[in-house]
Design a protein around this motif. Structure first.
Motif, mmCIF file in Angstrom:
data_model
loop_
_atom_site.group_PDB
_atom_site.id
_atom_site.type_symbol
_atom_site.label_atom_id
_atom_site.label_comp_id
_atom_site.label_asym_id
_atom_site.label_seq_id
_atom_site.Cartn_x
_atom_site.Cartn_y
_atom_site.Cartn_z
ATOM 1 N N ALA A 247 38.108 25.842 8.703
ATOM 2 C CA ALA A 247 37.739 25.234 9.870
ATOM 3 C C ALA A 247 36.011 24.508 10.019
ATOM 4 O O ALA A 247 35.265 24.176 10.993
ATOM 5 N N GLY A 251 36.074 21.340 10.938
ATOM 6 C CA GLY A 251 35.652 21.593 12.934
ATOM 7 C C GLY A 251 34.221 21.237 12.792
ATOM 8 O O GLY A 251 33.404 20.719 13.869
ATOM 9 N N ILE A 277 40.905 21.756 16.624
ATOM 10 C CA ILE A 277 39.662 22.562 15.155
ATOM 11 C C ILE A 277 38.199 22.220 15.307
ATOM 12 O O ILE A 277 37.593 23.231 15.904
ATOM 13 N N TYR A 281 35.946 24.230 17.713
ATOM 14 C CA TYR A 281 34.534 24.754 16.795
ATOM 15 C C TYR A 281 33.286 24.395 17.290
ATOM 16 O O TYR A 281 32.436 24.885 17.233
ATOM 17 N N ALA A 289 38.969 28.307 16.406
ATOM 18 C CA ALA A 289 39.669 27.142 15.410
ATOM 19 C C ALA A 289 39.859 27.360 14.077
ATOM 20 O O ALA A 289 41.165 26.861 13.754
ATOM 21 N N VAL A 293 43.969 25.847 12.229
ATOM 22 C CA VAL A 293 44.289 25.788 10.868
ATOM 23 C C VAL A 293 45.596 25.609 10.641
ATOM 24 O O VAL A 293 46.157 26.570 10.535
#
Length: 346
Positions: A247, A251, A277, A281, A289, A293
């Motif tokens: 993440a 992200g 994501i 994030y 986030a 995944v």
């Protein structure tokens, strides 16, 4: 395949080195030392050289923008001397958030800078003549009209142990991967899914290899992930440890449209997840986030599960061209895990 392990750039470095010392006895071939914006990598690499005897010591990576090419060459040559020829120079452009935010250097011409740096390093190590270079980013000595005009070509004072220290490049973009396949000794891809690698990077690798000097030999590839062997959900839950890391990269490592890892996730086929994501994030919702995944993304970038399954994952990495399998042993005896996988890889 050889067995390698990335040393985490957070945490207590001395404890990490103690593990390297033990894993060397189990057959660990290479340790990769990261440098982000914590402790520098060369200091730790020198400490590892003093504590070990056979393991190769690679940077993964030294950021190109935080040092001059000649300093990078000097550092690699010094480590190679102290370690008895065990140094590997892993280079990468990093990203604008770190380079401009932490180092205060413009993130400009990353591909040209990579090529210039590698060419200069190799000239320094070969020590065939006084160093000169006329590239798109670096000109040595500085030309007339720049600086004082007093610069002169020099040779490195010491005689390097090896005139050819292996150079690996961390790259993900199509043009960067193509250049890596053309001029580097090895490639350091991140978040590598072996089953999807050909579709994502096959064209770039082939184009680069067409221009590759035969004297370089074949392109080495170092990739892998978390390693754990066991039955049941308890072992599989270990994969949750890597969700925040994925993440972070997909992200948080760059702004919208400027995140190389997010682009890779999209090219893997996770377009909707990559968008979600990144949105979460950048909004500060990091836990959400991580939860976003895809399970498949987590599963295929790692080697976690029953022994037969893990062995299949190892073979998938081999089939994708990986020559150095990166492992992060968790959930058991690290020495026993490395010994087992070393036997499979060999």
């Amino acid at each position: 395949m050889r067995i390698s392990m990335p040393l985490q750039y957070s945490g207590e470095p001395k404890a990490a080195v103690e593990q390297v010392v033990e894993l060397e006895k189990a057959g660990l071939d290479t340790v990769w030392v990261a440098e982000a914006y914590g402790f520098d990598a060369p200091t730790l690499m020198g400490y590892i050289a003093a504590r070990t005897e056979t393991v190769n010591i690679g940077s993964a990576i030294l950021p190109l923008y935080s040092r001059t090419p000649t300093l990078i060459a000097m550092t690699a040559a010094g480590l190679d001397d102290l370690s008895g020829g065990r140094a590997i120079l892993g280079l990468g452009a990093s990203g604008p958030q770190v380079i401009e935010g932490f180092h205060g250097v413009p993130y400009a011409k990353p591909l040209a800078r990579t090529r210039d740096t590698i060419e200069i390093c190799r000239k320094v190590w070969r020590r065939e003549e006084r160093l000169t270079h006329d590239g798109p980013v670096f000109r040595l000595p500085l030309p007339e009209g720049e600086g004082t005009g007093l610069g002169k070509p020099l040779k490195i004072i010491n005689h390097p142990v090896r005139s050819e220290i292996p150079v690996f490049v961390a790259s993900l973009g199509v043009k960067n991967v193509e250049m890596t396949a053309e001029i580097a000794d090895g490639w350091l891809p991140h978040l590598f899914i072996p089953e999807k690698a050909q579709a994502v990077w096959g064209g770039a690798l082939a184009a680069g290899k067409e221009k590759r000097d035969a004297s370089l030999g074949g392109l080495e590839i170092a990739a892998g992930g978390l390693l754990a062997i066991g039955e049941g959900e308890e072992t599989k839950k270990l994969l949750d440890f890597v969700r925040p890391m994925i993440a972070l990269y997909v992200g948080g490592m760059g702004a919208k449209g400027k995140n190389f890892y997010n682009t890779v996730a999209r090219r893997y086929g996770y377009e909707e997840a990559a968008e979600k994501i990144q949105d979460l994030y950048l909004a500060g919702r990091k836990d959400e986030a991580a939860a976003a995944v895809p399970d498949e993304f987590v599963e295929l970038t790692n080697m976690v599960g029953p022994e037969s399954y893990v062995r299949e994952r190892v073979e998938a990495f081999r089939a994708a061209g990986v020559t150095s399998l990166n492992v992060i042993p968790v959930g058991g005896d690290p020495v026993a895990l490395v010994e087992k996988v070393k036997g499979w890889a060999s």
